[in-house]
Motif scaffolding. Structure first.
Motif, short mmCIF file in Angstrom:
data_model
loop_
_atom_site.label_atom_id
_atom_site.label_comp_id
_atom_site.label_asym_id
_atom_site.label_seq_id
_atom_site.Cartn_x
_atom_site.Cartn_y
_atom_site.Cartn_z
N VAL A 35 -8.63 -1.32 8.78
CA VAL A 35 -7.62 -1.82 8.15
C VAL A 35 -6.32 -2.18 9.09
CG1 VAL A 35 -5.91 -1.01 6.29
CG2 VAL A 35 -8.41 -0.49 6.13
N THR A 36 -5.63 -3.06 8.81
CA THR A 36 -4.46 -3.49 9.49
C THR A 36 -3.43 -2.99 8.95
OG1 THR A 36 -4.07 -5.60 8.69
CG2 THR A 36 -5.96 -5.66 10.17
N SER A 37 -2.15 -3.05 9.52
CA SER A 37 -0.96 -2.63 9.12
C SER A 37 -0.60 -3.64 7.88
CB SER A 37 0.18 -2.64 10.17
OG SER A 37 0.10 -4.02 10.80
N SER A 75 -13.93 2.81 16.57
CA SER A 75 -12.95 4.04 16.40
C SER A 75 -12.96 4.70 17.46
CB SER A 75 -13.17 4.74 15.28
OG SER A 75 -14.43 5.37 15.21
N GLU A 76 -14.22 5.02 18.35
CA GLU A 76 -13.91 5.80 19.62
C GLU A 76 -13.06 5.20 20.53
OE1 GLU A 76 -17.70 6.63 17.54
OE2 GLU A 76 -16.61 4.84 17.91
N ASP A 77 -12.94 3.75 20.45
CA ASP A 77 -12.01 3.24 21.44
C ASP A 77 -10.46 3.15 21.27
OD1 ASP A 77 -14.08 1.88 22.49
OD2 ASP A 77 -14.18 0.15 21.29
N MET A 78 -10.04 3.69 20.09
CA MET A 78 -8.83 3.85 19.43
C MET A 78 -8.20 5.22 19.42
SD MET A 78 -7.88 0.76 19.19
CE MET A 78 -6.30 0.87 18.15
N TRP A 79 -9.20 5.91 18.73
CA TRP A 79 -8.42 7.57 18.38
C TRP A 79 -8.61 8.49 19.29
CZ3 TRP A 79 -6.03 4.18 15.78
CH2 TRP A 79 -6.59 3.43 14.71
N HIS A 80 -7.78 9.71 19.34
CA HIS A 80 -7.77 10.87 20.04
C HIS A 80 -9.38 11.37 20.19
CE1 HIS A 80 -6.50 14.60 21.77
NE2 HIS A 80 -6.77 15.17 20.67
N ASP A 81 -9.61 12.14 21.01
CA ASP A 81 -10.90 12.54 21.23
C ASP A 81 -10.36 14.07 21.72
OD1 ASP A 81 -13.13 14.10 22.43
OD2 ASP A 81 -14.07 12.19 22.05
N SER A 82 -10.57 15.10 20.64
CA SER A 82 -10.14 16.37 20.98
C SER A 82 -10.52 17.21 22.36
CB SER A 82 -10.45 17.64 19.82
OG SER A 82 -11.92 17.37 19.60
N ARG A 83 -11.79 16.59 22.97
CA ARG A 83 -12.23 17.02 24.18
C ARG A 83 -11.24 16.75 25.13
NH1 ARG A 83 -17.96 14.90 25.01
NH2 ARG A 83 -16.93 13.01 24.46
N PHE A 84 -10.41 15.91 25.30
CA PHE A 84 -9.40 15.42 26.45
C PHE A 84 -8.25 15.69 25.96
CE2 PHE A 84 -13.40 13.00 26.63
CZ PHE A 84 -13.67 13.41 28.06
N GLU A 117 -7.25 8.42 7.41
CA GLU A 117 -6.37 8.13 8.35
C GLU A 117 -6.87 8.55 9.67
OE1 GLU A 117 -3.11 10.63 7.39
OE2 GLU A 117 -2.94 9.88 5.23
N ARG A 118 -6.18 8.03 10.68
CA ARG A 118 -6.41 8.40 12.16
C ARG A 118 -6.37 9.92 12.30
NH1 ARG A 118 -1.93 4.99 12.50
NH2 ARG A 118 -0.70 6.63 13.47
N PRO A 119 -7.21 10.47 13.18
CA PRO A 119 -8.13 9.95 13.97
C PRO A 119 -9.80 9.75 13.48
CG PRO A 119 -8.15 12.24 14.53
CD PRO A 119 -7.00 11.77 13.46
N GLY A 120 -9.64 9.48 11.95
CA GLY A 120 -10.94 9.42 11.35
C GLY A 120 -11.80 8.26 11.96
N ARG A 121 -12.96 8.60 12.05
CA ARG A 121 -13.92 7.53 12.46
C ARG A 121 -14.92 6.98 11.37
NH1 ARG A 121 -11.71 9.24 16.65
NH2 ARG A 121 -12.80 9.93 18.48
N HIS A 122 -15.54 6.07 11.48
CA HIS A 122 -16.32 5.17 10.33
C HIS A 122 -17.31 6.43 9.68
CE1 HIS A 122 -15.33 1.87 12.96
NE2 HIS A 122 -14.97 1.05 11.34
N HIS A 123 -17.89 7.09 10.33
CA HIS A 123 -18.76 8.10 9.56
C HIS A 123 -17.78 9.10 8.48
CE1 HIS A 123 -17.67 10.46 13.21
NE2 HIS A 123 -17.89 11.65 12.38
#
Length: 127
Positions: free
Chosen positions: A61-63, A98-107, A38-44
């Motif tokens: 995966v799409t909707s 995935s970095e283009d899409m999901w939240h980054d906790s540093r910001f 699930e979001r904000p999970g990355r490929h790794h």
């Protein structure tokens, strides 16, 4: 609960198809098996220890439950206005990360800031 008639079923399918398809999760495909988080999970976060030499493909995966590669995912994101892609030579094929899409906790905020995206572009352009 009563079963749907064919007409009702077709109506529901038409309504689903009218909703724009969006990206909902980063995923990794191993042959016919798709692993995603699930979001904000990355490929790794979706990598499985399959041993050396096991082929895999990173995608999303799409909707609608489809696995799509990075380029098709990028096209979906741009078509729906869901996000933006890394520009320039760091991303010549228009791939989605995935970095283009999901939240980054540093910001603060729900998404990566423009400054962080610029940092990523600079980091990956150096390679």
């Amino acid at each position: 609960m009563f079963p749907l008639t064919e007409k009702e079923h077709n109506h529901v399918e038409d309504m689903i198809q009218a909703i724009p398809e969006i990206i909902v999760a980063a995923a990794v495909r191993y042959g016919h098996q798709i692993v995603f988080v699930e979001r904000p999970g990355r490929h790794h976060h979706s990598f499985l220890d399959r041993g050396k030499g096991v082929e895999y493909e990173c995608g999303f995966v799409t909707s609608r439950g489809r696995f799509v590669g990075r380029v098709e995912a990028g096209n979906i994101v741009l078509a729906t206005g869901q996000g933006s892609l890394r520009p320039g030579k760091s991303n010549p094929n228009g791939c989605l990360f995935s970095e283009d899409m999901w939240h980054d906790s540093r910001f603060e905020g729900p998404f990566a800031s423009e400054e962080y995206k610029a940092e990523l572009v600079e980091r990956y352009s150096a390679n």
